[in-house]
Design an enzyme around this catalytic site. Structure first.
Site, PDB file in Angstrom:
ATOM      1  N   GLN B 205      69.177  26.942  44.327  1.00 16.47           N
ATOM      2  CA  GLN B 205      67.783  26.967  44.764  1.00 16.47           C
ATOM      3  C   GLN B 205      66.999  27.822  43.772  1.00 16.47           C
ATOM      4  OE1 GLN B 205      66.855  25.455  47.983  1.00 16.47           O
ATOM      5  NE2 GLN B 205      68.848  24.488  47.695  1.00 16.47           N
ATOM      6  N   GLY B 246      62.298  26.993  56.485  1.00 13.20           N
ATOM      7  CA  GLY B 246      63.153  26.410  55.451  1.00 13.20           C
ATOM      8  C   GLY B 246      62.493  26.348  54.083  1.00 13.20           C
ATOM      9  N   HIS B 247      63.254  25.910  53.112  1.00 15.20           N
ATOM     10  CA  HIS B 247      62.773  25.841  51.732  1.00 15.20           C
ATOM     11  C   HIS B 247      61.640  24.835  51.577  1.00 15.20           C
ATOM     12  CE1 HIS B 247      66.471  23.038  50.858  1.00 15.20           C
ATOM     13  NE2 HIS B 247      65.808  22.661  51.902  1.00 15.20           N
ATOM     14  N   ASN B 248      60.669  25.223  50.776  1.00 11.49           N
ATOM     15  CA  ASN B 248      59.556  24.351  50.412  1.00 11.49           C
ATOM     16  C   ASN B 248      58.588  24.051  51.546  1.00 11.49           C
ATOM     17  OD1 ASN B 248      62.043  23.318  48.501  1.00 11.49           O
ATOM     18  ND2 ASN B 248      60.094  23.463  47.445  1.00 11.49           N
TER      19      ASN B 248
END
Lengths: 337, 337, 337
Positions: B205, B246-248
């Site tokens: 990531q 979460g991511h993004n």
């Protein structure tokens, strides 16, 4: 399974006669026989004292290797041959209370000391500021440990692991290439409560956590140690943030578990199983290899290998989706009429 | 978006010829062109190498600014003009593995050191006992940081922030007046798993977390960094305890999120959205501005602005309540007959 | 209830005239009367300034002991006799903003110091490496505190407690034999958000957490302090990992709460209540003594003593199970036809 002396201090072997005295139980067996461990009825090994509180037909599952078993008076005659009986009115509660006296969790670290004298940190391991290492712990080559993390007494960590900040590990054996994100809790006591005269009591937890190679655990997730045996996470399994794995879970390889998922005590999770976010599994459930659970599923019974389940209580995803659609249709048409 | 060198160490620019060699890919393009970053296909900028594994009609979304794109043999002819092709059988897995070699997450802090020599702590900032600050980090005027917290390498924190105990922050840019309660985890790796020959592998990531001014995050909550781009939390958004972002995820302003809520990767959350406790949102979902999700909602598709949804799977709250009432009525009347 | 000076620093008593000035409010009452605390309308005591924003018929619940109450113009005439009126357009927002100026949360510890000079650590208490203790805190005989844990200013901890690693405790009074697993967060600010002109603002939280004897809290769980009054966990209650107890919850004795359970603000939980995993309770709900909530239950209204409820929204478990079975039958038979 014997209690691991790296994690628990013992007062040493006690005779069954002494056990009977501590338990206030009547012994049917050899009072001089030495008892060295405590265990569940099914996993008892040589020297272990276990307990039984089930139905008569379940007595056949009691391990023939047990040294002795705490039982209620009516059950004393049903033990496997060679297993001594410790007869008392509340086998489980008594087992909890005597076990607590015989075995004590070692402190995470020596009081006040940062790196315990007996710890074995490989010269090629890297420790950040504030890392605490307990007595008898070992940390392998190439492993990196982030600021403030605590490696408890007796914990074994392999090579090339990456451990974040503020991680705590106790009662655990960890393989190579394992990643623990910040705030992960490995090896805390599993959740077990029993009613005593004065109210709820904690059931002591004498097991361990095993993390195999290439396991990854996300931030602030928790994996509890077993009650007597081990909680096991198989090779390459990947666990997201804020997940919880209960005591005595046995998880296969390459399992993937999204955030907020919870697996209750003693579940068995097959290889390659996938859990969507917030999936929950009740205790003692088996999920077959390759099965998938949809996000928010709540699983209360076994899921066959390869199937896809969803909903609460979970059922095959297709059934669940059909029910959702049918219900929606009924109430929409009803509204119009 | 390029990989931020404050958070990731790079081996420097490599030529596309070298990339092809590392990837075991066939290059259609200039072998001397220098590659400086890795990215997703849609957000690629000058110098980035991305990957594509979608359907042919989705190829139009590939950024024309990409230097090169890993593609399967059948897709090499569909790239935008000027984007070199790196042809291989498993574009995503290859991208993961080469990316991992080219960029390495910097350690949170210098090994063993408490305050890295290069860190810029404002004289009017206050650090409690045990605070660790990494190389290149900066902490603004009036900011207070609680005992044991870790500010990772390169992290920028503004003025008048209040950070509790045992907080860890990495790969993040933080504004003014931000509050992070104890145990918060900012910038850990997002959850991404890909199948390799030996089993599950983590997807690295390379993104960041941006917290705008006046954001508040509750105890033990986690906000993961983006896979390539940024996870963004808008001004004045308020997040309760034990939440996960979460991511993004891209979150607007003045969003309020109650405890246990989880927002999966790449969701877009509009201004003023409100989530009741334990609301969950599946990945890539958009919640329109001002929408409200009832407690325990599980959202699997977009919610229009201003609407109130509930249930699992979530639908407009009125529909959900009607279904609940109708179902109850059916089974109650059935019981009587 | 007055604001506890062990946890919050006050600028001292201010006159009601000064209060009116800070609030931009019109005072109907004695401008020289000294105001010493802030509180909710129902729990106000001598010297407290509270606020009211409800319906006229709810005004009878305003405490007759309040010194003054912020009210909207139309309500100034409805206050109990002897309670001064501070008339303004936005009573709650004004109360938040002035309260924030009058009382300030003390820092967890003295800046940079490990054990504050004024802390009272019993010689028979054991502190691991890195433990931080704030000013005015007291730690009793036989209590053990794990590596890196933080005992905030003014916190009182009894005897024979077991506190793990990376625990933080603030604004709390803790009895004897209490166990806090690693990563537990006691006394963080409850989640309260109010709309201001520029967007969402945090509502300051002036209350405390009380943990009675023999309480156990699992890893990474959080118990927030009250908004004005106390969050109370009764004797021998047992809380699993990753649970959240909101502000002003009043919990009885021997309550057992499995992992991921969440109790929202101001709930009342009776003695001996049991929550299965991931049970959630909306705010201001009462659960009667001995009631049980099934795993994954979402409770939005009061549950009578001794009943067993499940589902979302929760209803008696038998009803819920009947609905689940009926729905399954409808769609299965429909499939066949």
């Amino acid at each position: 399974m014997p209690v691991d002396p790296r994690f628990f201090a013992s007062i040493g072997a006690v005779t069954l006669g002494k056990w009977a005295e501590l338990a206030g139980a009547t012994l049917i067996g050899d009072p001089e026989a030495p008892a060295t461990g405590v265990s569940s009825a099914t996993s008892a090994r040589h020297g272990d004292v276990c307990f039984f509180e089930g139905r008569r037909e379940e007595m056949s599952a009691i391990s023939v290797d047990a040294l002795a078993c705490l039982v209620k008076p009516d059950f004393a005659d049903g033990l496997p041959e060679g297993v001594a009986a410790l007869v008392c009115d509340a086998p489980r509660l008594t087992h909890v209370r005597v076990g607590r006296q015989l075995f004590t969790l070692r402190p995470l670290s020596e009081w006040g000391e940062q790196i315990a004298p007996g710890a074995a940190v490989h010269p090629e391991a890297k420790l950040a500021h504030g890392v605490v290492v307990g007595a008898g712990a070992a940390i392998g080559e190439g492993t990196e440990i982030g600021p403030g993390s605590v490696i408890g007494a007796g914990v074994q960590i392999g090579r090339n692991c990456r451990i974040g900040a503020h991680v705590s590990v106790q009662c655990a054996l960890i393989g190579d290439h394992v990643k623990l994100a910040s705030g992960v809790r490995i090896g805390e006591a599993g959740f077990g409560v029993i009613a005593g005269e004065a109210g709820a009591e904690d059931i002591p937890q004498f097991g361990r956590v095993i993390l195999q190679d290439h396991v990854t655990v996300g931030a602030n997730s928790t994996i509890d140690r077993g009650a007597f045996d081990d909680t096991l996470i198989g090779e390459r399994s990947k666990i997201d943030n804020l997940c919880h794995i209960g005591h005595n879970v046995v998880m296969g390889r390459s399992v993937a578990i999204a955030a907020f998922s919870g697996i209750s005590g003693s579940c068995v999770i097959g290889d390659g199983v996938q859990l969507g976010g917030r999936a929950g599994i009740a205790d003692h459930v088996t999920i077959g290899a390759g099965a998938k659970l949809a996000a928010a599923a709540g699983v209360f019974r076994d899921v066959p290998a390869g199937e896809v389940w969803g909903g609460v209580p979970a059922r095959p995803l297709r059934e669940y989706m059909r029910e959702v659609a049918w219900l929606s249709k009924q109430t929409k048409s009803r509204k119009k009429t």
